[in-house]
Design a protein around this motif. Sequence first.
Motif, PDB file in Angstrom:
ATOM      1  N   ALA A 116     -29.407  11.292 -18.073  1.00  0.00           N
ATOM      2  CA  ALA A 116     -30.558  11.711 -18.875  1.00  0.00           C
ATOM      3  C   ALA A 116     -31.804  10.905 -18.499  1.00  0.00           C
ATOM      4  O   ALA A 116     -32.409  10.223 -19.327  1.00  0.00           O
ATOM      5  N   CYS A 117     -32.184  10.987 -17.242  1.00  0.00           N
ATOM      6  CA  CYS A 117     -33.374  10.293 -16.752  1.00  0.00           C
ATOM      7  C   CYS A 117     -34.628  11.090 -17.122  1.00  0.00           C
ATOM      8  O   CYS A 117     -34.550  12.254 -17.541  1.00  0.00           O
ATOM      9  N   GLN A 118     -35.781  10.467 -16.937  1.00  0.00           N
ATOM     10  CA  GLN A 118     -37.046  11.112 -17.311  1.00  0.00           C
ATOM     11  C   GLN A 118     -37.274  12.406 -16.534  1.00  0.00           C
ATOM     12  O   GLN A 118     -37.729  13.404 -17.093  1.00  0.00           O
ATOM     13  N   GLU A 119     -36.951  12.409 -15.246  1.00  0.00           N
ATOM     14  CA  GLU A 119     -37.173  13.616 -14.454  1.00  0.00           C
ATOM     15  C   GLU A 119     -36.339  14.778 -14.955  1.00  0.00           C
ATOM     16  O   GLU A 119     -36.815  15.921 -15.022  1.00  0.00           O
ATOM     17  N   LEU A 120     -35.093  14.526 -15.311  1.00  0.00           N
ATOM     18  CA  LEU A 120     -34.252  15.599 -15.830  1.00  0.00           C
ATOM     19  C   LEU A 120     -34.837  16.167 -17.122  1.00  0.00           C
ATOM     20  O   LEU A 120     -34.898  17.392 -17.310  1.00  0.00           O
ATOM     21  N   LEU A 121     -35.304  15.295 -18.008  1.00  0.00           N
ATOM     22  CA  LEU A 121     -35.883  15.762 -19.271  1.00  0.00           C
ATOM     23  C   LEU A 121     -37.127  16.607 -19.026  1.00  0.00           C
ATOM     24  O   LEU A 121     -37.307  17.670 -19.649  1.00  0.00           O
ATOM     25  N   GLU A 122     -37.989  16.161 -18.126  1.00  0.00           N
ATOM     26  CA  GLU A 122     -39.212  16.907 -17.858  1.00  0.00           C
ATOM     27  C   GLU A 122     -38.918  18.266 -17.228  1.00  0.00           C
ATOM     28  O   GLU A 122     -39.580  19.262 -17.552  1.00  0.00           O
ATOM     29  N   ARG A 123     -37.929  18.306 -16.363  1.00  0.00           N
ATOM     30  CA  ARG A 123     -37.570  19.591 -15.752  1.00  0.00           C
ATOM     31  C   ARG A 123     -36.899  20.519 -16.767  1.00  0.00           C
ATOM     32  O   ARG A 123     -37.059  21.741 -16.715  1.00  0.00           O
ATOM     33  N   ALA A 124     -36.176  19.948 -17.710  1.00  0.00           N
ATOM     34  CA  ALA A 124     -35.586  20.756 -18.786  1.00  0.00           C
ATOM     35  C   ALA A 124     -36.677  21.372 -19.648  1.00  0.00           C
ATOM     36  O   ALA A 124     -36.585  22.543 -20.066  1.00  0.00           O
ATOM     37  N   VAL A 125     -37.720  20.613 -19.924  1.00  0.00           N
ATOM     38  CA  VAL A 125     -38.858  21.134 -20.684  1.00  0.00           C
ATOM     39  C   VAL A 125     -39.521  22.276 -19.913  1.00  0.00           C
ATOM     40  O   VAL A 125     -39.889  23.314 -20.488  1.00  0.00           O
ATOM     41  N   MET A 126     -39.670  22.113 -18.612  1.00  0.00           N
ATOM     42  CA  MET A 126     -40.332  23.119 -17.778  1.00  0.00           C
ATOM     43  C   MET A 126     -39.601  24.457 -17.788  1.00  0.00           C
ATOM     44  O   MET A 126     -40.222  25.514 -17.653  1.00  0.00           O
ATOM     45  N   VAL A 127     -38.265  24.439 -17.934  1.00  0.00           N
ATOM     46  CA  VAL A 127     -37.503  25.693 -17.931  1.00  0.00           C
ATOM     47  C   VAL A 127     -37.162  26.154 -19.352  1.00  0.00           C
ATOM     48  O   VAL A 127     -36.316  27.019 -19.549  1.00  0.00           O
TER      49      VAL A 127
END
Length: 260
Positions: A52-63
């Motif tokens: 659950a790194c920051q990049e994964l969270l941001e990409r989850a928000v994007m989709v």
Amino acid sequence: MLKREVKLVEREQLEAYLRQFLATDKISDYCPNGLQVEGRDQIQKIVTGVTACQELLERAVMVDADAVLVHHGYFWKGEPQPVKGMKKRRLQTLLRHDLNLFAYHLPLDVHPRLGNNAQLARLMDWPDPSVLSEIEPEGVVMYTELSHDETVEQVATQLETRLGRSLVCAVHEPAQKIRRIAWCTGGGQGFIDAAAQADCDLFITGEVSEPTVHSAREQGIAFFAAGHHATERYGIQALGEHLAEKFGLDHQFIDVDSPA
């Protein structure tokens, strides 16, 4: 090909199902397993990832995901408690976007069908994987017996090809033959002695520590460290696919690569 209808599931229903399916109450762990950060009540799209790194969270928000499911979540034993810096940014992203975060560590490693160990065996086409006994939790180390001897170089090439990356570390004799293989995905290098005692020819895990090399050399067992992230990409994907099938959810695996 007909597109499957995407459905909604209540967060509490999904949480209860995962608790039972992964038997989280029966496994002592280093972190809380289950819902770690509460988000919206209804879930339609889930994103899975290893950490659950920051990049994964941001990409989850994007989709437009409603929930993120990971193997490595938060709130580990010994983790600093203050919510600041990196921890603040991660939690802030989840809370701002009303994202649910589910995390499953050891329960996902040891699940007999969808777990990381079981999925690595499936990826490698290893026959009849079995649990190495007397190690808790049951299933944290598995082993297989190949139908015929293979060279250590052959097994290394197969592993690198299937995982799509080079080994982090390899300890073996050039002419060593392999028949009995034990493995523990992730950071399981400490189990090398148990694998040697079980007469295994090769032990595979994700990481390596300095003593591991000496254990391998002195006990005559070959050792591969294939990457913590690389060996643990498959359980969380399988879990996401299972949930998508069972509940009619939209599922997307997002791989944020790590060389570790």
